[in-house]
Write an enzyme that holds these catalytic residues in place. Structure first.
Site, PDB file in Angstrom:
ATOM      1  N   LYS A  58       0.818  -1.219   0.000  1.00  0.00           N
ATOM      2  CA  LYS A  58       0.000   0.000   0.000  1.00  0.00           C
ATOM      3  C   LYS A  58       0.850   1.266   0.000  1.00  0.00           C
ATOM      4  O   LYS A  58       0.329   2.351  -0.232  1.00  0.00           O
ATOM      5  CB  LYS A  58      -0.985   0.002   1.174  1.00  0.00           C
ATOM      6  CG  LYS A  58      -0.388   0.174   2.547  1.00  0.00           C
ATOM      7  CD  LYS A  58      -1.512   0.187   3.583  1.00  0.00           C
ATOM      8  CE  LYS A  58      -0.961   0.370   4.990  1.00  0.00           C
ATOM      9  NZ  LYS A  58      -2.063   0.381   5.993  1.00  0.00           N
ATOM     10  N   ASP A  59       2.166   1.137   0.236  1.00  0.00           N
ATOM     11  CA  ASP A  59       3.059   2.291   0.190  1.00  0.00           C
ATOM     12  C   ASP A  59       3.632   2.548  -1.201  1.00  0.00           C
ATOM     13  O   ASP A  59       4.286   3.567  -1.416  1.00  0.00           O
ATOM     14  CB  ASP A  59       4.225   2.107   1.165  1.00  0.00           C
ATOM     15  CG  ASP A  59       3.794   2.200   2.622  1.00  0.00           C
ATOM     16  OD1 ASP A  59       2.735   2.801   2.886  1.00  0.00           O
ATOM     17  OD2 ASP A  59       4.512   1.662   3.487  1.00  0.00           O
ATOM     18  N   ARG A 106      -7.961   8.050   4.485  1.00  0.00           N
ATOM     19  CA  ARG A 106      -9.023   7.061   4.306  1.00  0.00           C
ATOM     20  C   ARG A 106      -9.673   6.714   5.643  1.00  0.00           C
ATOM     21  O   ARG A 106     -10.902   6.756   5.781  1.00  0.00           O
ATOM     22  CB  ARG A 106      -8.449   5.796   3.655  1.00  0.00           C
ATOM     23  CG  ARG A 106      -9.430   4.626   3.560  1.00  0.00           C
ATOM     24  CD  ARG A 106      -8.728   3.366   3.075  1.00  0.00           C
ATOM     25  NE  ARG A 106      -7.674   2.926   3.974  1.00  0.00           N
ATOM     26  CZ  ARG A 106      -7.860   2.121   5.013  1.00  0.00           C
ATOM     27  NH1 ARG A 106      -9.058   1.657   5.289  1.00  0.00           N
ATOM     28  NH2 ARG A 106      -6.840   1.759   5.777  1.00  0.00           N
ATOM     29  N   ARG A 107      -8.858   6.377   6.640  1.00  0.00           N
ATOM     30  CA  ARG A 107      -9.412   6.007   7.939  1.00  0.00           C
ATOM     31  C   ARG A 107     -10.142   7.175   8.590  1.00  0.00           C
ATOM     32  O   ARG A 107     -11.217   7.010   9.167  1.00  0.00           O
ATOM     33  CB  ARG A 107      -8.303   5.480   8.852  1.00  0.00           C
ATOM     34  CG  ARG A 107      -7.777   4.111   8.423  1.00  0.00           C
ATOM     35  CD  ARG A 107      -6.595   3.683   9.255  1.00  0.00           C
ATOM     36  NE  ARG A 107      -6.116   2.349   8.870  1.00  0.00           N
ATOM     37  CZ  ARG A 107      -4.850   1.984   8.840  1.00  0.00           C
ATOM     38  NH1 ARG A 107      -3.898   2.864   9.177  1.00  0.00           N
ATOM     39  NH2 ARG A 107      -4.504   0.756   8.481  1.00  0.00           N
ATOM     40  N   ARG A 124       1.312  10.198  13.764  1.00  0.00           N
ATOM     41  CA  ARG A 124       2.359   9.561  12.988  1.00  0.00           C
ATOM     42  C   ARG A 124       3.284   8.791  13.923  1.00  0.00           C
ATOM     43  O   ARG A 124       3.168   8.844  15.125  1.00  0.00           O
ATOM     44  CB  ARG A 124       3.174  10.598  12.200  1.00  0.00           C
ATOM     45  CG  ARG A 124       2.437  11.322  11.087  1.00  0.00           C
ATOM     46  CD  ARG A 124       2.173  10.463   9.870  1.00  0.00           C
ATOM     47  NE  ARG A 124       3.355   9.769   9.387  1.00  0.00           N
ATOM     48  CZ  ARG A 124       4.289  10.300   8.606  1.00  0.00           C
ATOM     49  NH1 ARG A 124       4.195  11.560   8.235  1.00  0.00           N
ATOM     50  NH2 ARG A 124       5.313   9.585   8.189  1.00  0.00           N
ATOM     51  N   ARG A 130       2.362   4.915  18.328  1.00  0.00           N
ATOM     52  CA  ARG A 130       0.939   5.244  18.238  1.00  0.00           C
ATOM     53  C   ARG A 130       0.153   4.584  19.371  1.00  0.00           C
ATOM     54  O   ARG A 130      -0.729   5.204  19.971  1.00  0.00           O
ATOM     55  CB  ARG A 130       0.387   4.808  16.868  1.00  0.00           C
ATOM     56  CG  ARG A 130       1.063   5.517  15.714  1.00  0.00           C
ATOM     57  CD  ARG A 130       0.400   5.183  14.391  1.00  0.00           C
ATOM     58  NE  ARG A 130       1.289   5.464  13.266  1.00  0.00           N
ATOM     59  CZ  ARG A 130       0.917   5.510  12.005  1.00  0.00           C
ATOM     60  NH1 ARG A 130      -0.350   5.288  11.682  1.00  0.00           N
ATOM     61  NH2 ARG A 130       1.781   5.758  11.046  1.00  0.00           N
ATOM     62  N   CYS A 217      -2.012   9.226  -1.460  1.00  0.00           N
ATOM     63  CA  CYS A 217      -2.382   9.420  -0.063  1.00  0.00           C
ATOM     64  C   CYS A 217      -3.117  10.751   0.129  1.00  0.00           C
ATOM     65  O   CYS A 217      -3.508  11.083   1.230  1.00  0.00           O
ATOM     66  CB  CYS A 217      -1.138   9.353   0.823  1.00  0.00           C
ATOM     67  SG  CYS A 217       0.084  10.592   0.398  1.00  0.00           S
TER      68      CYS A 217
END
Length: 280
Positions: A58-59, A106-107, A124, A130, A217
């Site tokens: 996904k990166d 997205r989240r 981040r 986190r 992104c």
């Protein structure tokens, strides 16, 4: 090593820190996008310092750097997001006005789609950082990829695993991609025994969808292709950053049409999305 019965010394692991690992005070959309996690590895490949680079799929940018190609993917792990909060078992149960921390547009958009009263704050850092911020009360909750937690042995930190129909994963979530120099047939052959065909089919659909929408992104997009019995089922969602509006598409067909199915879904949504849709 196991696939080729090699000694541990036959393969050298080179750790490369990327810009995405070091720039932690800005959202990726402002810091430079997905390429922040790939450019240093791309350079190492192109300069011949490494033969392959391992990425979270996904990166990977929608369009790869010249001279770089994807050799394939390892078997995909769990694609789902998890909800992490000491205060509520689900976003719908969080107290009004609470702060949810995430670095993902997205989240954030998906949370606000369910709960427009919640505040989304930038969170981040690595997974442990986190989790520590949630535990300290800096934010009331966060969301992370279940695959990442499992790889780190931190699955127990998840308060709830979220259904893919409600929280559509990021394209490529849970998949490990391996990139090589374009035309490097020797490395491609070397990797072949560990690559997974079904994951490649799913990612062909998801990345084709992204290419049509120029996904990055900076765009709240979820896309998930599930492969089973020679068929691929694809579901995607594109959201306004504040979660107030969204468009969805669902298509299915034979696996040989995976990429074209993703493209078709992308064109379907592109035709519906107004020009100012992604404005704050």
């Amino acid at each position: 090593m196991a696939a080729h019965d090699l000694d541990a010394r036959a393969i050298e692991i080179v750790a490369i820190k990327t810009s995405g690992d070091t720039i932690l005070n800005l959202p990726l959309s402002e810091a430079g996008g997905k390429g922040l996690f790939t450019k240093e590895l791309d350079l190492a490949l192109l300069e011949g310092n490494i033969e392959m680079a391992v990425h979270s799929a996904k990166d990977l940018p929608t369009i790869l750097a010249a001279g770089i190609e994807i050799a394939g993917y390892l078997p995909r792990a769990d694609v789902r997001d998890v909800w992490i909060s000491p205060h509520a078992a689900h976003p719908l149960k969080l107290p009004p006005g609470s702060v949810v921390g995430t670095a993902s547009l997205r989240r954030g958009a998906m949370v606000r789609r369910l709960r427009p009263d919640l505040t989304i704050a930038l969170l981040r850092g690595n997974v442990e950082t986190r989790l520590a911020k949630v535990a300290k009360g800096d934010v009331a909750a966060t969301l992370l990829a279940l695959a990442g937690l499992k790889r780190l042995g931190l699955e127990a930190a998840a308060t709830a695993v979220l259904d893919v129909r409600e929280f559509v994963p990021a394209p490529g979530q849970g998949a490990i991609a391996i990139t090589i120099r374009a035309g490097d047939s020797a490395t491609r052959t070397f990797l072949a025994p560990v690559l997974d065909a079904a994951t490649g089919i799913a990612l062909a659909a998801e990345r084709a969808f992204l290419r049509v929408l120029d996904g990055s992104c900076k765009t709240p997009i979820g896309a998930y292709a599930h492969v089973e019995a020679g068929h691929v089922a694809f579901h995607a969602i594109v959201l306004k950053p504040d979660g107030s509006r969204f468009f969805e598409a669902a298509v299915s067909g034979p696996v040989v049409e995976a990429a074209s199915l993703g493209e078709a879904a992308g064109r379907e949504l592109a035709a519906q999305i107004p020009a100012d849709f992604f404005d704050p």
